[in-house]
Write a protein that holds these residues in place. Structure first.
Motif, PDB file in Angstrom:
ATOM      1  N   GLN A  58      31.549  38.216  42.968  1.00 43.72           N
ATOM      2  CA  GLN A  58      32.712  37.384  43.292  1.00 43.72           C
ATOM      3  C   GLN A  58      33.108  36.549  42.073  1.00 43.72           C
ATOM      4  OE1 GLN A  58      30.588  35.684  46.717  1.00 43.72           O
ATOM      5  NE2 GLN A  58      32.279  36.383  48.013  1.00 43.72           N
ATOM      6  N   LYS A  59      34.095  37.066  41.325  1.00 41.71           N
ATOM      7  CA  LYS A  59      34.484  36.400  40.084  1.00 41.71           C
ATOM      8  C   LYS A  59      35.902  36.768  39.711  1.00 41.71           C
ATOM      9  CE  LYS A  59      31.973  40.064  37.655  1.00 41.71           C
ATOM     10  NZ  LYS A  59      30.831  40.373  36.783  1.00 41.71           N
ATOM     11  N   LEU A  60      36.468  35.951  38.839  1.00 42.91           N
ATOM     12  CA  LEU A  60      37.796  36.176  38.269  1.00 42.91           C
ATOM     13  C   LEU A  60      37.715  36.070  36.756  1.00 42.91           C
ATOM     14  CD1 LEU A  60      40.149  34.008  40.521  1.00 42.91           C
ATOM     15  CD2 LEU A  60      40.383  36.474  40.149  1.00 42.91           C
ATOM     16  N   LEU A  61      38.342  36.989  36.058  1.00 36.53           N
ATOM     17  CA  LEU A  61      38.481  36.902  34.612  1.00 36.53           C
ATOM     18  C   LEU A  61      39.957  36.675  34.308  1.00 36.53           C
ATOM     19  CD1 LEU A  61      35.725  38.385  34.992  1.00 36.53           C
ATOM     20  CD2 LEU A  61      36.163  39.501  32.814  1.00 36.53           C
ATOM     21  N   ILE A  62      40.251  35.625  33.568  1.00 36.90           N
ATOM     22  CA  ILE A  62      41.625  35.267  33.260  1.00 36.90           C
ATOM     23  C   ILE A  62      41.937  35.645  31.812  1.00 36.90           C
ATOM     24  CG2 ILE A  62      43.358  33.447  33.247  1.00 36.90           C
ATOM     25  CD1 ILE A  62      42.096  33.947  35.992  1.00 36.90           C
ATOM     26  N   GLY A  98      44.007  43.647  30.986  1.00 34.31           N
ATOM     27  CA  GLY A  98      44.389  42.339  30.476  1.00 34.31           C
ATOM     28  C   GLY A  98      45.242  42.438  29.225  1.00 34.31           C
ATOM     29  N   ARG A  99      44.789  43.240  28.268  1.00 35.74           N
ATOM     30  CA  ARG A  99      45.537  43.358  27.013  1.00 35.74           C
ATOM     31  C   ARG A  99      46.928  43.971  27.230  1.00 35.74           C
ATOM     32  NH1 ARG A  99      40.169  44.246  24.884  1.00 35.74           N
ATOM     33  NH2 ARG A  99      40.255  46.463  25.409  1.00 35.74           N
ATOM     34  N   ALA A 100      46.998  45.001  28.082  1.00 37.07           N
ATOM     35  CA  ALA A 100      48.276  45.699  28.290  1.00 37.07           C
ATOM     36  C   ALA A 100      49.351  44.770  28.825  1.00 37.07           C
ATOM     37  CB  ALA A 100      48.071  46.875  29.246  1.00 37.07           C
ATOM     38  N   PHE A 101      48.999  43.915  29.787  1.00 39.32           N
ATOM     39  CA  PHE A 101      50.030  43.114  30.453  1.00 39.32           C
ATOM     40  C   PHE A 101      50.219  41.737  29.837  1.00 39.32           C
ATOM     41  CE2 PHE A 101      49.178  46.470  33.501  1.00 39.32           C
ATOM     42  CZ  PHE A 101      50.475  46.848  33.811  1.00 39.32           C
ATOM     43  N   VAL A 102      49.206  41.197  29.169  1.00 40.74           N
ATOM     44  CA  VAL A 102      49.437  39.971  28.397  1.00 40.74           C
ATOM     45  C   VAL A 102      50.440  40.267  27.291  1.00 40.74           C
ATOM     46  CG1 VAL A 102      48.391  38.332  26.781  1.00 40.74           C
ATOM     47  CG2 VAL A 102      47.235  38.872  28.927  1.00 40.74           C
ATOM     48  N   VAL A 108      47.040  37.541  33.183  1.00 44.14           N
ATOM     49  CA  VAL A 108      46.358  38.554  33.989  1.00 44.14           C
ATOM     50  C   VAL A 108      45.059  37.993  34.545  1.00 44.14           C
ATOM     51  CG1 VAL A 108      45.329  40.858  34.009  1.00 44.14           C
ATOM     52  CG2 VAL A 108      47.360  40.412  32.620  1.00 44.14           C
ATOM     53  N   ALA A 109      44.867  38.182  35.843  1.00 41.48           N
ATOM     54  CA  ALA A 109      43.603  37.828  36.496  1.00 41.48           C
ATOM     55  C   ALA A 109      42.968  39.113  37.004  1.00 41.48           C
ATOM     56  CB  ALA A 109      43.855  36.862  37.653  1.00 41.48           C
TER      57      ALA A 109
END
Length: 302
Positions: A58-62, A98-102, A108-109
């Motif tokens: 249970q985690k999120l990477l921002i 993350g890289r594609a959409f930043v 991106v989360a």
């Protein structure tokens, strides 16, 4: 010279085969490595790792831009949920998303959820609802717009986030409603898989014994016209999760008065749309641009 050219071609062919084998074994991690070498960092970096529960899954990477965000120009947010048959996967292997959409202007989360026995239905759905609530609460600190969050997911992750969008009770537990979601992007998702006929679906849903309760686990049975706008992406050669899943869901959403756009790809299998998000493939295919255009558009329509 002919031998040299033949030798080079043989090496290239072997390298391609080796890459395919590696992707099959641990696809997302390999894609992230290839993406990093092929496309660089795209001006993106990991901003934070947030714990969303007691379980390590249970985690999120921002992910966000390297430069400091300006407070007067919040970015739209893409919350991505990984696949893996509800028994494998880790958001830490999805750097390429993350890289594609930043690079295309988003924060991106990447959301993790309990897997295997710990995440049996409804656990995995509850975790994605909780992840959405956490993103909405915290994302402004990273330059994201909490009023413009698009949920996306691949395969099992597409199922998880689709249930959160279609059945109100999951977000109601966090004092939210599905209209807090700006839009939905389902990639190669399973939405209508009764009877349970695979090891993964039996493991994740087989404990639900009552027939009506089991039917309620299916996104296709929770359709309503108030669902957030949807973009459903599916490969026509998908033998893992058939194209009929996205076809049936899009038709039912439209019949209920909702908005669902179905985008199919004749030569793509189950994982090809996901691979298309990573460099160098994303520069040769339109999937990332299609998702980004949709995700920006739904804000304007909300």
């Amino acid at each position: 010279m002919a031998w040299t050219i033949g030798g080079i071609l043989a090496v290239v062919a072997l390298a391609a085969i080796a890459l395919q084998i590696a992707i099959a074994r641990d696809g997302p991690a390999v894609l992230s490595a290839v993406d990093r070498v092929s496309g660089g960092d795209g001006g993106a970096e990991l901003k934070a790792k947030i714990t969303t529960g007691d379980h390590p899954d249970q985690k999120l990477l921002i992910w966000g831009p390297k430069e400091r965000p300006t407070l007067d120009h919040a970015r739209p947010v893409l919350l991505f949920v990984h696949g893996g048959s509800w028994n494998s996967g880790d958001p830490e292997s999805y750097d390429f998303v993350g890289r594609a959409f930043v690079e295309r202007g988003f924060i991106v989360a990447l959301a993790g959820y309990r897997l295997g026995e710990a995440g049996q239905y409804p656990g995995m759905v509850e975790d994605v609802a909780g992840a959405f609530a956490q993103v909405r609460e915290q994302i402004s600190a990273y330059g994201g717009d909490p009023e413009h969050i698009v949920l996306a997911g691949h395969s099992a992750g597409a199922y998880n986030m689709m249930m959160v969008a279609l059945e109100e009770k999951w977000l109601r537990a966090h004092s939210l409603a599905p209209d807090a979601i700006s839009g939905i992007v389902g990639i190669s998702g399973p939405y209508d898989f009764l009877p349970l006929d695979s090891d993964s679906t039996k493991a994740a849903f087989g404990h639900v014994e009552e027939e009506q309760a089991l039917k309620a686990t299916q996104p296709i049975n929770n359709v309503n016209g108030d669902a957030p706008p949807m973009l459903l992406i599916h490969g026509e050669e998908d033998t893992t999760v058939g194209l009929f899943h996205s076809k049936r869901l899009s038709r039912k959403i439209q019949a209920a008065g909702g908005t669902a756009t179905l985008s199919t790809y004749p030569a793509m299998s189950h994982t090809d749309p996901l691979i298309s998000i990573a460099s160098p493939w994303r520069n040769r295919r339109d999937i990332v641009d299609q998702i980004a255009t949709f995700a920006r558009y739904v804000k304007a329509q909300k």
